[in-house]
Motif scaffolding. Structure first.
Motif, PDB file in Angstrom:
ATOM      1  N   VAL A   1       0.921  -1.284   0.019  1.00 55.86           N
ATOM      2  CA  VAL A   1      -0.019  -0.024   0.029  1.00 55.86           C
ATOM      3  C   VAL A   1       0.834   1.329  -0.130  1.00 55.86           C
ATOM      4  CG1 VAL A   1      -1.691   1.320   1.220  1.00 55.86           C
ATOM      5  CG2 VAL A   1      -1.731  -1.295   1.347  1.00 55.86           C
ATOM      6  N   LEU A   2       1.092   1.842  -1.136  1.00 58.81           N
ATOM      7  CA  LEU A   2       1.777   3.217  -1.189  1.00 58.81           C
ATOM      8  C   LEU A   2       1.211   4.333  -1.574  1.00 58.81           C
ATOM      9  CD1 LEU A   2       4.703   1.438  -3.755  1.00 58.81           C
ATOM     10  CD2 LEU A   2       4.401   1.266  -1.180  1.00 58.81           C
ATOM     11  N   TYR A   3      -0.220   4.374  -1.196  1.00 59.05           N
ATOM     12  CA  TYR A   3      -1.142   5.282  -1.312  1.00 59.05           C
ATOM     13  C   TYR A   3      -2.404   5.178  -0.387  1.00 59.05           C
ATOM     14  CZ  TYR A   3      -3.323   9.172  -3.710  1.00 59.05           C
ATOM     15  OH  TYR A   3      -4.196  10.363  -4.148  1.00 59.05           O
ATOM     16  N   GLY A   4      -2.829   6.210   0.204  1.00 58.12           N
ATOM     17  CA  GLY A   4      -3.718   6.018   1.157  1.00 58.12           C
ATOM     18  C   GLY A   4      -5.269   6.033   0.890  1.00 58.12           C
ATOM     19  N   PRO A   5      -6.068   5.941   1.615  1.00 57.18           N
ATOM     20  CA  PRO A   5      -6.020   5.661   2.969  1.00 57.18           C
ATOM     21  C   PRO A   5      -5.657   4.059   3.311  1.00 57.18           C
ATOM     22  CG  PRO A   5      -8.304   5.538   2.470  1.00 57.18           C
ATOM     23  CD  PRO A   5      -7.736   6.092   1.147  1.00 57.18           C
ATOM     24  N   THR A   6      -4.864   4.002   4.224  1.00 60.05           N
ATOM     25  CA  THR A   6      -4.349   2.510   4.403  1.00 60.05           C
ATOM     26  C   THR A   6      -5.523   1.736   4.828  1.00 60.05           C
ATOM     27  OG1 THR A   6      -2.041   3.149   4.813  1.00 60.05           O
ATOM     28  CG2 THR A   6      -3.005   0.965   5.788  1.00 60.05           C
ATOM     29  N   PRO A   7      -6.394   2.088   5.614  1.00 64.09           N
ATOM     30  CA  PRO A   7      -7.600   0.975   6.339  1.00 64.09           C
ATOM     31  C   PRO A   7      -8.525   0.957   5.094  1.00 64.09           C
ATOM     32  CG  PRO A   7      -7.325   2.798   7.600  1.00 64.09           C
ATOM     33  CD  PRO A   7      -6.398   3.203   6.613  1.00 64.09           C
ATOM     34  N   GLY A   8      -8.678   1.765   4.230  1.00 67.21           N
ATOM     35  CA  GLY A   8      -9.432   1.506   3.215  1.00 67.21           C
ATOM     36  C   GLY A   8      -9.058   0.049   1.978  1.00 67.21           C
ATOM     37  N   TYR A   9      -7.722   0.518   1.915  1.00 69.60           N
ATOM     38  CA  TYR A   9      -7.100  -0.572   1.033  1.00 69.60           C
ATOM     39  C   TYR A   9      -6.737  -1.596   1.670  1.00 69.60           C
ATOM     40  CZ  TYR A   9      -6.367   2.619  -2.988  1.00 69.60           C
ATOM     41  OH  TYR A   9      -6.354   3.282  -4.335  1.00 69.60           O
ATOM     42  N   VAL A  10      -6.479  -1.641   2.987  1.00 68.97           N
ATOM     43  CA  VAL A  10      -6.359  -3.032   3.705  1.00 68.97           C
ATOM     44  C   VAL A  10      -7.812  -3.805   3.597  1.00 68.97           C
ATOM     45  CG1 VAL A  10      -6.158  -4.203   6.011  1.00 68.97           C
ATOM     46  CG2 VAL A  10      -4.629  -2.428   5.255  1.00 68.97           C
ATOM     47  N   GLU A  11      -8.966  -3.339   3.845  1.00 68.70           N
ATOM     48  CA  GLU A  11     -10.078  -3.984   3.542  1.00 68.70           C
ATOM     49  C   GLU A  11     -10.230  -4.618   2.263  1.00 68.70           C
ATOM     50  OE1 GLU A  11     -13.300  -1.204   4.836  1.00 68.70           O
ATOM     51  OE2 GLU A  11     -13.531  -2.550   6.622  1.00 68.70           O
ATOM     52  N   GLN A  12      -9.712  -3.700   1.249  1.00 71.85           N
ATOM     53  CA  GLN A  12      -9.949  -4.510  -0.235  1.00 71.85           C
ATOM     54  C   GLN A  12      -8.943  -5.610  -0.246  1.00 71.85           C
ATOM     55  OE1 GLN A  12     -10.653  -2.612  -4.108  1.00 71.85           O
ATOM     56  NE2 GLN A  12     -10.259  -0.446  -2.968  1.00 71.85           N
ATOM     57  N   LEU A  13      -7.822  -5.369   0.141  1.00 70.06           N
ATOM     58  CA  LEU A  13      -6.552  -6.179  -0.088  1.00 70.06           C
ATOM     59  C   LEU A  13      -6.878  -7.798   0.521  1.00 70.06           C
ATOM     60  CD1 LEU A  13      -3.869  -3.813   0.024  1.00 70.06           C
ATOM     61  CD2 LEU A  13      -4.754  -4.829  -2.159  1.00 70.06           C
ATOM     62  N   ILE A  14      -7.446  -7.617   1.821  1.00 69.75           N
ATOM     63  CA  ILE A  14      -7.715  -8.635   2.495  1.00 69.75           C
ATOM     64  C   ILE A  14      -8.458  -9.882   1.681  1.00 69.75           C
ATOM     65  CG2 ILE A  14      -9.156  -9.671   4.322  1.00 69.75           C
ATOM     66  CD1 ILE A  14      -8.297  -7.401   6.038  1.00 69.75           C
ATOM     67  N   LYS A  15      -9.743  -9.205   0.862  1.00 74.34           N
ATOM     68  CA  LYS A  15     -10.175 -10.274  -0.012  1.00 74.34           C
ATOM     69  C   LYS A  15      -9.527 -10.950  -0.930  1.00 74.34           C
ATOM     70  CE  LYS A  15     -14.091  -6.862  -0.228  1.00 74.34           C
ATOM     71  NZ  LYS A  15     -14.756  -6.082  -1.131  1.00 74.34           N
ATOM     72  N   THR A  16      -8.390 -10.587  -1.437  1.00 74.03           N
ATOM     73  CA  THR A  16      -7.605 -11.125  -2.619  1.00 74.03           C
ATOM     74  C   THR A  16      -6.472 -11.605  -2.167  1.00 74.03           C
ATOM     75  OG1 THR A  16      -7.041  -8.942  -3.336  1.00 74.03           O
ATOM     76  CG2 THR A  16      -8.678 -10.070  -4.701  1.00 74.03           C
ATOM     77  N   ALA A  17      -6.158 -11.585  -0.627  1.00 72.25           N
ATOM     78  CA  ALA A  17      -4.913 -11.949  -0.007  1.00 72.25           C
ATOM     79  C   ALA A  17      -4.544 -13.470   0.006  1.00 72.25           C
ATOM     80  CB  ALA A  17      -4.379 -11.246   1.053  1.00 72.25           C
ATOM     81  N   ALA A  18      -3.560 -13.871  -0.411  1.00 69.55           N
ATOM     82  CA  ALA A  18      -3.413 -15.391  -0.312  1.00 69.55           C
ATOM     83  C   ALA A  18      -3.143 -15.972   1.200  1.00 69.55           C
ATOM     84  CB  ALA A  18      -1.850 -15.613  -0.894  1.00 69.55           C
ATOM     85  N   PRO A  19      -3.790 -16.829   1.702  1.00 67.16           N
ATOM     86  CA  PRO A  19      -3.351 -17.475   2.982  1.00 67.16           C
ATOM     87  C   PRO A  19      -1.970 -17.179   3.344  1.00 67.16           C
ATOM     88  CG  PRO A  19      -4.652 -19.019   1.575  1.00 67.16           C
ATOM     89  CD  PRO A  19      -4.104 -18.158   0.650  1.00 67.16           C
TER      90      PRO A  19
END
Lengths: 390, 390
Positions: free
Chosen positions: A269-287
């Motif tokens: 995440v090189l551009y914010g807001p961090t919380p918003g991107y984290v919510e998106q990225l959790i969906k597609t993150a690998a285990p």
């Protein structure tokens, strides 16, 4: 929280209170304290006599018009510090945040420079007068928007021989940030292949450029997906190692699916807001995937949905090591390795724009960075070792 | 969120929606769906004829009185599964959370067993009938509170030769959790010294016991500080490798300071609430330190103050690998390594209490775990391969 010369930090960037073990240089003087430097003596290096004062750029918190040239005492090298005659600098978002008063800083900003060693403190072992170096420096010390600055020798790397001053000045802060992101936090290996996918939110910025190059050319991550939405940013991302680009203005998960990417091991995440991107990225993150962010946030991080995948979240902050005077050698060694990679042609310059170091140009670059539209790195060169109004 | 046989998850434990790539076994049947298993055939192993049905313990959501013996079809081993005749089981907090209806599970609970391989699926390569094994298993499959269970061979390890069934059943879930915490997430090395300090919140529980042993005896972390407040928990922590203990009822930072510990590289949250402990641990974490938690939380994690130190936060969840059918071999190999360490006397049993597997004893252990006062592991042994009322 630290209180800087311009009052307490009021923005999102939150510093830890100075504690035992924290570099005492972080105890920034308040304006009320009188400052009596011992007057530096004129010294000679290989090029010229160094006068006891120098030009620097100070700021008053607020708009870019607050950036102005001052006459400043030339610092002297003590302990493990080296004094560097600055040849070129680059500008980073941290400069604009300090200028806006979001967190405390020395009145002279600047965290990237390339230059020539002009003086060595008595304990210096890595460098000698005349060496060509590059460095990002530290928060809480005089920055690089000046003709000279002092820096701990351990966080300094040699300048790539085949890069000019401007290209060298484009590397340290973003190069170290990407290095710490990928190698420190994501635990990727310099010695063996790194399978998986890296997703870079904001691929065309300075750190995105460095991360894409390191990931694709050095760490050999097979898939590097950068977000970019304009033709010129898409082209820049691909030129620097992205295998694919997606648009951060649209949902990330559907675009990844269209690329055939089911899950992402490494998320930057090189551009914010961090919380918003984290919510998106959790969906597609690998285990057991990893998310790293360089964008500080006062808001807590929504990680509840990351539990079943056993995900990790890291703050990535290149200025942390110098701030805590902790493991400084890591940065000097990383810069030296990147210098070698630059000389081998593996890394290419992150600079997209090079200008003469004038106040006018510095203000323009601050404004460009604040627009969020900057591509790669913007560099200012001290022509005739000077900083001028225009 | 998954909908289990007892309705949707309503507690803090949040599961990811089943997605492409997720083990289909997680699609737990709703009570409305008719279940027609192909009737298992009687088979013979080295010990006895296995009947097509078996005893198991089912639960109805709510108090421990809902745990009751049922007659259950004996599962059969297909694919890479093995069928295990269970000799001993242990109980973990995940059992009590499922029983309380906090998240969906098969009606037969249980995630720890030691037993004898009774049947191998056609694709099994690691095991043969008669092998003595231990395993934690997977969410979404029939658990180990039964005379038999099936489990993917890749998440199974061999039983330590010199440990009895009860001791072996004490190891898998907490051993794997501690292993993944320390080696996966904290990136500690099995091959070289690991300097630094590990702080374990709740040192006397099952995972705390395993983590202290692994950290001190295997990973050779010089300082392992466990929290404990009662004489018996303090003694147990020290017996299992803690070099110091502090009291989690008092502020952690002042107690660490009294021990001369300025900052902590590795922070293990084994007791909640995670957000509250994270706030405390950030203060004393070393720069670039790591915090890992096994205690799921719906609340976001307050990480703003962790930025300047560039800290990392990880969820540690041993059931994640089987849940996502991801990197299963890691767990079988880790269990085998721990079996060797047990045989060498490096690891010692985590079991503190061993009882006959009766419903009465199972209920008592659930209650003990819910009290938060359990020390080490509580184990139930199937005497004469049987489960009885009392």
């Amino acid at each position: 929280m630290l209180t800087g010369p311009h009052g307490p930090s009021c923005g999102a960037f939150r510093l830890q209170p100075a504690a035992a073990g924290v570099d005492a240089r972080l105890q920034i003087r308040s304006p009320q304290q009188t400052y009596h430097p011992s007057l530096p003596h004129p010294i000679t290096n290989t090029q010229s006599v160094i006068m006891p004062t120098m030009k620097a750029v100070a700021f008053t918190p607020g708009p870019v018009s607050g950036l102005h040239i001052i006459e400043h005492e030339r610092p002297t090298a003590t302990g493990r510090d080296i004094l560097v005659r600055i040849k070129a600098i680059s500008v980073n978002p941290v400069d604009t945040k300090c200028r806006q008063g979001k967190f405390p800083a020395d009145p002279v900003l600047g965290w990237d420079a390339a230059g020539i060693v002009a003086e060595c403190g008595p304990e210096v072992t890595r460098w000698k007068v005349g060496d060509e170096v590059m460095y990002a420096g530290a928060l809480g010390r005089q920055g690089t928007n000046a003709q000279f600055s002092v820096v701990d020798e351990r966080i300094v790397g040699r300048k790539p021989k085949n890069w000019d001053w401007a290209d060298a000045a484009s590397l340290p802060l973003v190069g170290l940030t990407a290095w710490e992101l990928l190698i420190d936090h994501f635990n990727l290996s310099l010695d063996k292949p790194n399978p998986g996918t890296l997703l870079i939110i904001n691929g065309a910025g300075g750190v995105g450029t460095a991360a894409a190059q390191l990931a694709s050319r050095v760490l050999k991550i097979p898939r590097v997906i950068s977000t970019a939405s304009r033709p010129e940013t898409i082209a820049w991302c691909k030129q620097n190692g992205a295998t694919d680009t997606i648009d951060h203005h649209k949902p990330l998960d559907t675009q990844l699916k269209e690329l055939g990417v089911e899950n992402v091991e490494y998320n930057a995440v090189l551009y914010g807001p961090t919380p918003g991107y984290v919510e998106q990225l959790i969906k597609t993150a690998a285990p057991r995937g990893k998310i790293g962010s360089i964008v500080e946030s006062d808001d807590p991080i929504p990680l509840a949905d990351a539990f079943s995948k056993a995900l990790s979240f890291s703050w990535v902050f290149m200025l942390s090591r110098p701030m805590y005077n902790h493991d400084l050698e890591f940065q000097g060694e990383a810069l030296d390795k990147m210098a070698t990679l630059a000389e081998e042609g593996v890394l290419t310059s992150f600079a997209t724009e090079k200008y003469k170091f004038t106040i006018e140009n510095l203000r323009k670059i601050h404004q460009l960075l604040e627009s969020g539209k900057a591509i790669g790195k913007q560099v200012l060169v001290l022509e005739d070792d000077d900083i001028t109004e225009a």
